[in-house]
Design an enzyme around this catalytic site. Structure first.
Site, PDB file in Angstrom:
ATOM      1  N   GLY A  57       0.781  -1.243   0.000  1.00 28.38           N
ATOM      2  CA  GLY A  57       0.000   0.000   0.000  1.00 28.38           C
ATOM      3  C   GLY A  57       0.803   1.277   0.000  1.00 28.38           C
ATOM      4  O   GLY A  57       0.259   2.355   0.280  1.00 28.38           O
ATOM      5  N   TRP A  59       2.095   2.944  -2.562  1.00 33.07           N
ATOM      6  CA  TRP A  59       1.615   3.846  -3.612  1.00 33.07           C
ATOM      7  C   TRP A  59       0.251   4.426  -3.225  1.00 33.07           C
ATOM      8  O   TRP A  59      -0.048   5.572  -3.525  1.00 33.07           O
ATOM      9  CB  TRP A  59       1.509   3.106  -4.949  1.00 33.07           C
ATOM     10  CG  TRP A  59       2.844   2.955  -5.641  1.00 33.07           C
ATOM     11  CD1 TRP A  59       4.050   2.866  -5.034  1.00 33.07           C
ATOM     12  CD2 TRP A  59       3.084   2.893  -7.048  1.00 33.07           C
ATOM     13  NE1 TRP A  59       5.039   2.744  -5.970  1.00 33.07           N
ATOM     14  CE2 TRP A  59       4.478   2.747  -7.229  1.00 33.07           C
ATOM     15  CE3 TRP A  59       2.288   2.922  -8.182  1.00 33.07           C
ATOM     16  CZ2 TRP A  59       5.080   2.656  -8.479  1.00 33.07           C
ATOM     17  CZ3 TRP A  59       2.883   2.820  -9.436  1.00 33.07           C
ATOM     18  CH2 TRP A  59       4.264   2.694  -9.588  1.00 33.07           C
ATOM     19  N   ASP A  77      -4.960  -6.068  -4.923  1.00 31.28           N
ATOM     20  CA  ASP A  77      -3.776  -6.931  -4.902  1.00 31.28           C
ATOM     21  C   ASP A  77      -4.202  -8.357  -4.608  1.00 31.28           C
ATOM     22  O   ASP A  77      -5.292  -8.597  -4.097  1.00 31.28           O
ATOM     23  CB  ASP A  77      -2.772  -6.459  -3.847  1.00 31.28           C
ATOM     24  CG  ASP A  77      -1.383  -7.003  -4.098  1.00 31.28           C
ATOM     25  OD1 ASP A  77      -0.531  -6.220  -4.578  1.00 31.28           O
ATOM     26  OD2 ASP A  77      -1.142  -8.206  -3.847  1.00 31.28           O
ATOM     27  N   ASP A  93      -7.205 -11.051  -8.015  1.00 30.47           N
ATOM     28  CA  ASP A  93      -6.188 -11.232  -9.053  1.00 30.47           C
ATOM     29  C   ASP A  93      -6.566 -10.319 -10.225  1.00 30.47           C
ATOM     30  O   ASP A  93      -7.670 -10.444 -10.777  1.00 30.47           O
ATOM     31  CB  ASP A  93      -6.172 -12.705  -9.474  1.00 30.47           C
ATOM     32  CG  ASP A  93      -5.102 -12.990 -10.509  1.00 30.47           C
ATOM     33  OD1 ASP A  93      -4.599 -12.020 -11.128  1.00 30.47           O
ATOM     34  OD2 ASP A  93      -4.760 -14.176 -10.692  1.00 30.47           O
ATOM     35  N   ASP A 118       2.121  -1.504 -10.394  1.00 35.24           N
ATOM     36  CA  ASP A 118       3.493  -1.739  -9.937  1.00 35.24           C
ATOM     37  C   ASP A 118       3.685  -3.233  -9.686  1.00 35.24           C
ATOM     38  O   ASP A 118       4.480  -3.661  -8.868  1.00 35.24           O
ATOM     39  CB  ASP A 118       3.716  -0.931  -8.634  1.00 35.24           C
ATOM     40  CG  ASP A 118       5.154  -1.010  -8.149  1.00 35.24           C
ATOM     41  OD1 ASP A 118       6.040  -1.210  -8.989  1.00 35.24           O
ATOM     42  OD2 ASP A 118       5.384  -0.894  -6.936  1.00 35.24           O
ATOM     43  N   LYS A 158       4.934  -0.517 -14.415  1.00 34.65           N
ATOM     44  CA  LYS A 158       6.333  -0.963 -14.291  1.00 34.65           C
ATOM     45  C   LYS A 158       6.576  -2.008 -15.367  1.00 34.65           C
ATOM     46  O   LYS A 158       5.748  -2.893 -15.581  1.00 34.65           O
ATOM     47  CB  LYS A 158       6.531  -1.575 -12.901  1.00 34.65           C
ATOM     48  CG  LYS A 158       7.896  -2.177 -12.709  1.00 34.65           C
ATOM     49  CD  LYS A 158       8.199  -2.389 -11.252  1.00 34.65           C
ATOM     50  CE  LYS A 158       7.493  -3.615 -10.683  1.00 34.65           C
ATOM     51  NZ  LYS A 158       7.748  -3.756  -9.255  1.00 34.65           N
TER      52      LYS A 158
END
Ligand SMILES: C[S@@+](CC[C@H](N)C(=O)[O-])C[C@H]1O[C@@H](n2cnc3c(N)ncnc32)[C@H](O)[C@@H]1O
Length: 879
Positions: A57, A59, A77, A93, A118, A158
């Protein structure tokens, strides 16, 4: 190169880790988002943000901090995220439709301004559930992003540099207006991750599902991968081994699923593997972990060097790699890997041997290739040096620099001139060099280096060639340096008036100083050695004297003496113009003196050698030095007539015997001539005007007056190593520097310094012009006032209708005014600080009389602080 960041062990606990701890962020990755947002500023105006793969957490915390208060923040997440104020989170997911439904349910018909991703596979606690690779995860997050992003929105993801990277970027470019890849400072250098910020979402009405389908997006790569990898990376690996100094970039990206930069290979794999060279080029370390491998470590063939080499393959050179390969072969033999095949099967043996031979062959081929490359590099360097030369010449032609005569001359000489040999000294080397030059110069006189033909074959030639090349480069550089120095001086002259003045002063002082015996200019003498005057000349003259003692009629010697005397003397020039004058007879007399030992019999051997230098040849000053010596003077007079005749004879014999080379008038500038009255006059005039201005001069003057030294001593002292310093061929920047520091350190006395100080004090006591003018003006005005007052007083006196007492009073008043200084005394203004009892007071503060002004004690400080802040803001905006 910066400090290598570590990803493991204590290296993890870097400054961002500490900062995150301090500032209460759950992960150091929070700083990556902070830095990305600082660069692209997407959070400040976002009203809705979705963070995919958000645990733990960090971000989300940043988003909650930087986004407006009432904004919506959703975090997803695989693992649950501990609650964060103003943030909605759920565990799901991101590759599943369930996750999509959850987000839809949360957003209703809202659209997100920012979607963050990310995620990384195998990261976090739920790595087993993760079946997707990083690139696929990115594509999945993009799928969600395009569904929920508003037009113009931002998607931050990312990405790891891999073979999929370019395909991903291509897809991003289809969907977003601006796509930029960046690596924030907080992202570790050792990590292959980079962040792609996709801005200005185009929100097309229909999106081709192929854009978001991994099978299509990564299709090309999958097929091309092997072809590319097999060829280029194997080649790369080999190149890494044989050219370790050349860093190869991962242009093909990282192998899929392998994002580590540090690779370790077990020694068993290296020893038993089929392609050791490719392996050496790709791994960082060869490890010895198993029992068997540890046994290998203890073996004799595994020297400490081999062990050290195995520790870090990236720092090894060609020789080290060869040693490792040899070690591998020896170990294989030791282990019977090669022998076994030999014993058992003939056919296999051939195969194994072939492999070895292949390796050796491969190595030698590589070495050949490297040699060829080195040769090409040398050629390239040479071409570059030529380019530099060309540029320098061009700059000169364009008047961008001062003429680089010295540099060019030197270059010419180094190309083919014989004089270079003298400069270089060592005969052996010079002879070799000649050979080298011979090979360099082609039939048509062109330099071989200029053509692109093959390199010199003999090793010797190569060495010479490189020597020559280096020298030429050096000369080119020197020439360029000279040019730059001249340009610098020109610039300084243009810009800096002070520099101009200093330079003028220096020139002036140089002209006035005894600057040594100057070389003859414009001499066409063959052996133009750099050194003129000094020991060489003395030696020459000495030899000459000796030889002339043996054979006074030696023609060769005559001509040498004639040349040198003529070049070194002003008198000789005069003699040439009018050989009948008495000066000529003196000149001729001196020449004869050098040739005939008889004439110099009265002079000591040392003096004879000293005065045999060509520079004394035309100076009557020599006689002047020995002025007191009456005998010599008489002897000289007696010999004058004979010598005059000899001179005439030799002159009439023709130029072969005695050649007088005319000299440029400028050459006399630095020549010292004690009989040059003009020079003395100028100096005397200056001394008369300013007096002696240096402590050295005052010291000498005092010593002369006190008879501590004699005039002769003084003149003799003038011939020192500084005065016989040749300046030929030296670059101007060096001479400039030398003129500052290469000076005789003359002794000074306390008395001399005290005398100068006294003089300076007297000078200081004199008012400067402006002060004197102001004083005179003041005096003049006072005088005017007085005259005016006197006139008025007379007028008062002449008045009839005033009593005598009144008249006296009036006159006194007028005269007082006339005698006053004329300026009214300014009334003081009292400064009252508005603090303490005066704070907030309106009107006149208590107890303050007369004119006053109120000041605030803080005003100044606050104004300064304000300015400081403004300045800092401006700077920040600029950067
Ligand atoms: C580097 S962490 C994210 C750190 C986060 N940005 C922060 O600042 O705290 C990567 C996360 O991706 C998550 N992840 C990996 N695969 C995922 C998936 N398929 N769905 C959801 N989350 C996933 C992992 O559980 C892990 O927590």
């Amino acid at each position: 190169m910066g400090k290598v960041q570590k990803k493991t062990g204590k290296g993890r606990l870097d400054k961002y880790y500490k900062l995150a701890k301090e500032q209460g962020y759950r992960a150091r990755s929070a700083f990556k988002l902070i830095q990305l947002n600082k660069k692209y500023a997407f959070l400040e105006n976002a009203r809705c943000t979705i963070d995919l793969c958000a645990a733990p957490g960090g971000w989300l915390q940043v988003a909650s901090k930087y986004m407006p208060v009432n904004s919506v923040i959703i975090g997803v997440d695989l693992v649950p995220i501990k609650p964060i104020p103003r943030v909605v989170t759920f565990a799901s997911d991101i590759t599943t439709p369930q996750c999509r439904n959850l987000i839809r349910g949360e957003l209703k018909d809202w659209k997100a301004d920012v979607v963050l991703h990310d995620g990384a596979p195998n990261v976090g606690t739920a790595w087993i559930q993760d079946a997707y690779s990083q690139s696929e995860l990115v594509l999945m997050s993009l799928k969600l992003a395009v569904e929920f992003l508003a037009k113009g929105g931002t998607f931050v993801t990312k990405v790891f540099r891999s073979v999929d990277y370019n395909n991903l970027i291509w897809v991003f470019n289809q969907l977003f207006g601006k796509v930029e890849a960046t690596k924030p400072p907080s992202s570790r250098n050792v990590s292959a991750e980079i962040f792609v910020v996709c801005r200005d979402f185009l929100a097309p009405k229909v999106i081709d599902p192929k854009f978001l389908d991994p099978r299509h997006v990564f299709k090309d790569v999958a097929t091309a991968e092997h072809a590319v990898d097999k060829g280029s990376s194997a080649n790369n690996a080999q190149a890494n081994v044989f050219q370790p100094e050349k860093k190869r970039r991962h242009r093909d990206g990282y192998a899929d699923g392998d994002y580590t930069l540090h690779k370790t290979l077990s020694s068993a794999e290296f020893v038993r593997g089929p392609d050791p060279i490719a392996v050496l080029g790709t791994v960082n370390k060869i490890s010895f972990t198993t029992e068997e491998e540890k046994e290998w470590l203890a073996m004799d063939i595994t020297s400490p060097d081999i062990k050290a080499n195995c520790d870090d393959l990236k720092v090894l050179g060609k020789g080290d790699f060869k040693a490792l390969l040899k070690w591998r072969l020896a170990l294989r033999e030791e282990l019977g890997l090669d022998n076994k095949t030999k014993d058992t099967e003939e056919l296999t043996e051939t195969v194994e041997i072939t492999e070895e031979v292949d390796e050796e062959q491969q190595i030698s081929e590589e070495l050949e290739r490297l040699n060829a490359e080195a040769a090409a590099r040398t050629k390239r360097d040479r071409r570059r040096a030529n380019e530099v030369k060309q540029r320098t010449i061009q700059r000169m032609q364009l008047q961008m620099t001062a003429p680089l005569d010295i540099g060019l001359e030197q270059m010419d000489m180094s190309l083919g001139g014989q004089d270079d040999i003298f400069d270089l000294g060592g005969t052996e080397r010079s002879l070799q060099k000649q050979g080298g030059i011979a090979t360099l110069i082609g039939e048509d006189g062109d330099l071989a280096e200029d053509s692109d033909e093959e390199e010199p074959e003999a090793e010797n030639d190569e060495v010479l060639d490189s020597d020559e090349e280096r020298e030429r480069k050096m000369q080119g550089l020197e020439a360029e340096l000279d040019g730059l120095y001249d340009a610098y001086q020109d610039r300084m002259r243009e810009r800096d008036a002070k520099f101009k003045v200093m330079e003028a002063r220096r020139n002036n002082s140089e002209r006035e100083e005894w600057s040594g015996i100057q070389a003859k200019a414009g001499s066409d003498d063959g052996d133009a050695s750099g050194e003129e005057g000094g020991w060489d000349k003395m030696q020459q003259a000495k030899d000459l004297g000796d030889s002339s003692a043996d054979d006074s009629s030696d023609d060769e010697n005559d001509s040498v003496v004639g040349n040198e005397v003529s070049a070194g003397s002003k008198r000789t020039r005069d003699a040439r113009r009018d050989p009948s004058t008495s000066q000529v007879s003196k000149r001729a007399r001196l020449i004869t003196k050098l040739e005939e030992p008889k004439s110099s019999a009265s002079v000591s051997k040392a003096a004879q050698v000293w005065f045999s230098q060509d520079v004394f040849a035309g100076l009557d000053g020599i006689d002047g030095v020995d002025e007191d010596d009456d005998d010599t003077a008489v002897e000289d007079e007696d010999m004058a007539v004979d010598e005059e005749e000899q001179w005439k004879d030799s002159a009439s014999e023709g130029e072969d015997d005695f050649e007088v080379v005319p000299r440029e008038p400028d050459d006399d500038v630095n020549m010292w001539n004690p009989e040059d009255e003009n020079e003395d006059e100028v100096k005397q005039a200056k001394i008369q005007k300013l007096g002696l201005i240096t402590p050295e001069a005052v010291t000498i003057a005092q010593q002369l007056v006190n008879r501590q030294i004699t005039k002769t001593q003084l003149i003799n002292d003038g011939f020192n190593r500084y005065s016989l310093n040749s300046k030929d061929g030296l670059p101007s920047w060096f001479l400039d520097d030398e003129s500052k520091f290469y000076k005789p350190n003359l002794p000074i006395t306390k008395e001399a310094v005290a005398a100068l100080r006294e003089k300076q004090r007297a000078l200081d006591a004199r008012p400067i012009k402006k002060v004197a003018e102001a004083k005179a003006r003041k005096k003049f005005k006072a005088h005017q006032r007085l005259e005016k007052a006197l006139k008025k007083a007379e007028g008062v006196n002449a008045t009839a209708d005033m009593s005598e007492r009144e008249k006296a009073q009036q006159i006194e008043k007028v005269m007082r005014k006339g005698l006053s200084s004329g300026t009214k005394a300014k009334k003081d203004i009292k400064v009252v600080v508005a603090k303490g009892a005066h704070k907030g007071v309106k009107g006149r503060p208590k107890g303050v009389k007369g004119r006053y002004t109120m000041v605030d004690s803080r005003m100044k400080k606050e104004l300064r602080a304000k300015k400081r802040v403004e300045k800092a803001n401006k700077k920040r905006k600029k950067s």
